[in-house]
Scaffold this motif. Structure first.
Motif, PDB file in Angstrom:
ATOM      1  N   TYR A 129     -14.530 -37.568 -19.450  1.00 33.14           N
ATOM      2  CA  TYR A 129     -14.450 -36.433 -20.037  1.00 33.14           C
ATOM      3  C   TYR A 129     -13.697 -36.765 -21.449  1.00 33.14           C
ATOM      4  O   TYR A 129     -12.521 -37.128 -21.601  1.00 33.14           O
ATOM      5  N   CYS A 130     -14.446 -37.058 -22.568  1.00 35.28           N
ATOM      6  CA  CYS A 130     -13.843 -37.574 -23.851  1.00 35.28           C
ATOM      7  C   CYS A 130     -13.504 -36.393 -24.980  1.00 35.28           C
ATOM      8  O   CYS A 130     -14.079 -35.535 -25.198  1.00 35.28           O
ATOM      9  N   CYS A 131     -12.065 -36.448 -24.868  1.00 34.59           N
ATOM     10  CA  CYS A 131     -11.382 -35.133 -25.647  1.00 34.59           C
ATOM     11  C   CYS A 131     -10.697 -35.765 -26.703  1.00 34.59           C
ATOM     12  O   CYS A 131      -9.718 -35.206 -27.156  1.00 34.59           O
ATOM     13  N   SER A 132     -11.335 -36.777 -27.473  1.00 34.48           N
ATOM     14  CA  SER A 132     -10.578 -37.577 -28.622  1.00 34.48           C
ATOM     15  C   SER A 132     -11.143 -36.795 -29.912  1.00 34.48           C
ATOM     16  O   SER A 132     -10.794 -37.514 -31.013  1.00 34.48           O
ATOM     17  N   GLY A 133     -11.915 -35.896 -29.822  1.00 31.58           N
ATOM     18  CA  GLY A 133     -12.451 -35.264 -31.237  1.00 31.58           C
ATOM     19  C   GLY A 133     -13.439 -36.023 -31.891  1.00 31.58           C
ATOM     20  O   GLY A 133     -14.205 -36.766 -31.278  1.00 31.58           O
ATOM     21  N   TYR A 134     -13.560 -36.027 -33.275  1.00 34.32           N
ATOM     22  CA  TYR A 134     -14.396 -36.910 -33.903  1.00 34.32           C
ATOM     23  C   TYR A 134     -14.121 -37.566 -35.129  1.00 34.32           C
ATOM     24  O   TYR A 134     -14.928 -37.790 -35.893  1.00 34.32           O
ATOM     25  N   LEU A 365     -22.301 -30.623 -25.369  1.00 32.23           N
ATOM     26  CA  LEU A 365     -21.102 -31.505 -24.547  1.00 32.23           C
ATOM     27  C   LEU A 365     -21.521 -32.487 -23.701  1.00 32.23           C
ATOM     28  O   LEU A 365     -20.504 -33.610 -23.618  1.00 32.23           O
ATOM     29  N   MET A 366     -22.972 -32.557 -23.308  1.00 36.52           N
ATOM     30  CA  MET A 366     -23.186 -33.880 -22.662  1.00 36.52           C
ATOM     31  C   MET A 366     -24.424 -34.484 -23.309  1.00 36.52           C
ATOM     32  O   MET A 366     -24.712 -33.862 -24.371  1.00 36.52           O
ATOM     33  N   LEU A 367     -24.484 -35.885 -22.870  1.00 33.70           N
ATOM     34  CA  LEU A 367     -25.420 -36.385 -23.676  1.00 33.70           C
ATOM     35  C   LEU A 367     -26.741 -36.869 -23.015  1.00 33.70           C
ATOM     36  O   LEU A 367     -26.646 -37.195 -21.966  1.00 33.70           O
ATOM     37  N   LEU A 373     -20.826 -37.531 -18.044  1.00 32.12           N
ATOM     38  CA  LEU A 373     -19.989 -37.664 -19.254  1.00 32.12           C
ATOM     39  C   LEU A 373     -20.286 -36.456 -19.914  1.00 32.12           C
ATOM     40  O   LEU A 373     -21.181 -35.980 -20.096  1.00 32.12           O
ATOM     41  N   ALA A 374     -19.039 -35.954 -20.504  1.00 31.36           N
ATOM     42  CA  ALA A 374     -19.015 -34.678 -21.333  1.00 31.36           C
ATOM     43  C   ALA A 374     -18.177 -35.403 -22.538  1.00 31.36           C
ATOM     44  O   ALA A 374     -17.287 -36.137 -22.472  1.00 31.36           O
ATOM     45  N   TRP A 375     -18.538 -34.710 -23.637  1.00 35.48           N
ATOM     46  CA  TRP A 375     -17.607 -34.904 -25.098  1.00 35.48           C
ATOM     47  C   TRP A 375     -17.381 -33.558 -25.598  1.00 35.48           C
ATOM     48  O   TRP A 375     -18.184 -32.572 -25.621  1.00 35.48           O
TER      49      TRP A 375
END
Length: 480
Positions: A129-134, A365-367, A373-375
């Motif tokens: 789970y990528c929670c690093s923003g953009y 949120l998913m690719l 994986l979620a963003w």
């Protein structure tokens, strides 16, 4: 290598909120947070320029599960303290691994696991789970202006603000007209000899009180959590209605914003051209100034606005394309940020590179084609946390569905016809920093779950109550 059910990347607002949702709504899952920096807070720990503050009200930017007790438009240090307090209150800080910048992540369908590599360690997880923003935390967007090396003063980018800078009594030019610029100008004007905001094109700017009088009265009369919930609901409804009205009636909205700005300007600064943008409201994010601080600095004469373009730097300042010269001791290049996808993590799926720019976002949120994986991406028309919290609740539901169905893999797959449709960037604004990054960001499709809508009420229903197994998100077991 340590294994976790879930690895969260980033310990900012999104990462701390994600950890809370996983440990409360999917409590049987182990998790850890990998944070590249040495502190909690993300954006609010990175940016240290004068006057840094929220441009959304804290009752919606804050967490719904941890009441905010300060003023509505909060200063950066107060927000950072709030994020740290939340992490400590719920024991989330004990799950953070600092100094762990994620470089690569490799997926194996045989084991249904990600192998996540940092600069000095490696982990495995079942869900990433990528929670690093953009935003790129390493560097902002820097323009190489002609003659900059000849300038004898200091040139500073807000993302790398020097702690020892003393601008008292100095002539300052802030290049830009976005949220960072309108924050810097009144803050620096308090002690500088003079601050000039040099803009190529103007932005829509709206004023609002830093304190929420309704919230203050309510908090005196009701328990803290109940008051927080009521104020949050009120602010969500108001911001949603305002955004929808501005998008439906852009002409009247533009005239309203222009009149509001004109009423607060001194006679020496006309609203046209300095506060009359050529784009429609919310084609770019609306700039917010609390308690009219920017306009008060302009009326006092400690700040001014120039709408022009830079021809070149000189030894003592800036030469503009109109022929005018701006003397300066300090030039702040608030020229924008650099956008990145998933914190620049290199992805591979079963040994094949998985370039993010070739994917479509499922439910924002998913690719497509990337399993487990979620963003986490927030709203651009509202508080970031409103959407990031809904995304984390959906991820918790997804983890529970995997466990309940005895499956290991969840994969969103897009139909060929939708993949061939005209592509749109995942963040659909005309702002320069978004347009510059369009080629590296994932895309959104024309409709359905492949469309990222800026609509909190609709997302609230979908993320909390919509079906998980919708025929687009496919569930399977690992192959080994």
């Amino acid at each position: 290598m340590e294994h976790f059910d879930v690895l969260i990347v980033g310990a900012g607002l999104s990462g701390i909120g994600a950890a809370y949702r996983i440990q409360t709504q999917s409590p049987d899952r182990s998790y850890a947070i990998l944070e590249a920096r040495t502190a909690i807070g993300g954006t609010w720990d990175l940016f240290r320029y004068p006057g840094i503050r929220s441009d959304s009200d804290m009752f919606t930017l804050g967490f719904p599960f941890h009441a905010w007790g300060g003023k509505a438009i909060a200063d950066g240090p107060d927000i950072l303290a709030y994020v740290n307090e939340t992490a400590a209150t719920y024991g989330i800080d004990k799950h953070i691994r600092f100094g762990q910048r994620v470089a690569r992540a490799s997926w194996s369908s045989e084991t249904a696991q990600w192998t996540v590599e940092t600069e000095d360690s490696a982990y495995t997880c079942s869900f990433l789970y990528c929670c690093s923003g953009y935003y790129d935390y390493d560097e902002g967007y820097v323009v190489d202006f002609p003659g900059q090396a000849d300038f004898e003063g200091k040139v500073i980018h807000p993302q790398h603000w020097p702690a020892d800078l003393d601008h008292s009594g100095k002539r300052v030019v802030v290049v830009g007209s976005g949220a960072t610029a309108v924050t810097l100008v009144p803050a620096m004007a308090a002690t500088a000899e003079h601050v000039t905001m040099l803009q190529r094109t103007p932005s829509y700017i709206a004023s609002r009180p830093a304190a929420d009088a309704f919230a203050d009265r309510l908090r005196r009369a009701l328990p803290e959590k109940l008051a927080h919930r009521i104020v949050r609901t009120k602010n969500i409804a108001l911001s949603t209605l305002t955004y929808n009205a501005f998008r439906k009636f852009p002409g009247p909205a533009a005239r309203l914003l222009n009149r509001m700005a004109a009423r607060q300007l001194p006679a020496s600064i006309p609203a046209d051209p300095h506060f009359t943008p050529t784009y429609k409201p919310w084609d770019q994010r609306l700039c917010l100034v609390p308690d009219s601080d920017l306009f008060r600095a302009l009326r006092r004469g400690t700040a001014s606005v120039v709408t022009d373009e830079i021809e070149r730097f000189t030894r003592t300042g800036l030469l503009l394309k109109s022929g005018a010269e701006l003397p300066a001791d300090v030039v702040v290049t608030a020229t924008g940020l650099r956008m990145v996808a998933l914190g620049k993590i290199e992805l591979t799926v079963d040994g094949r590179p998985a370039p993010v720019s070739e994917t479509f976002v499922y439910r924002g949120l998913m690719l497509s084609g990337v399993p487990n994986l979620a963003w986490c991406v927030g709203y651009t028309n509202n508080s970031w946390t409103l959407r990031s919290d809904l995304s984390s609740q959906f991820v918790a539901r997804l983890l529970n569905h995997l466990r309940a169905t005895g499956t290991d893999i969840c994969l969103p797959e897009i139909e060929p016809a939708e993949y061939a449709a005209p592509r749109r960037p995942v963040v659909d604004l005309s702002s320069g920093y978004i347009q510059r990054a369009a080629a590296i960001l994932p895309r959104q499709g024309p409709n359905g779950p492949w469309r990222l809508r800026q609509n909190y009420p609709r997302d609230l229903v979908t993320f909390r109550f919509g079906p998980i197994d919708d025929g687009i998100l496919h569930f399977t077991r690992r192959t080994a």
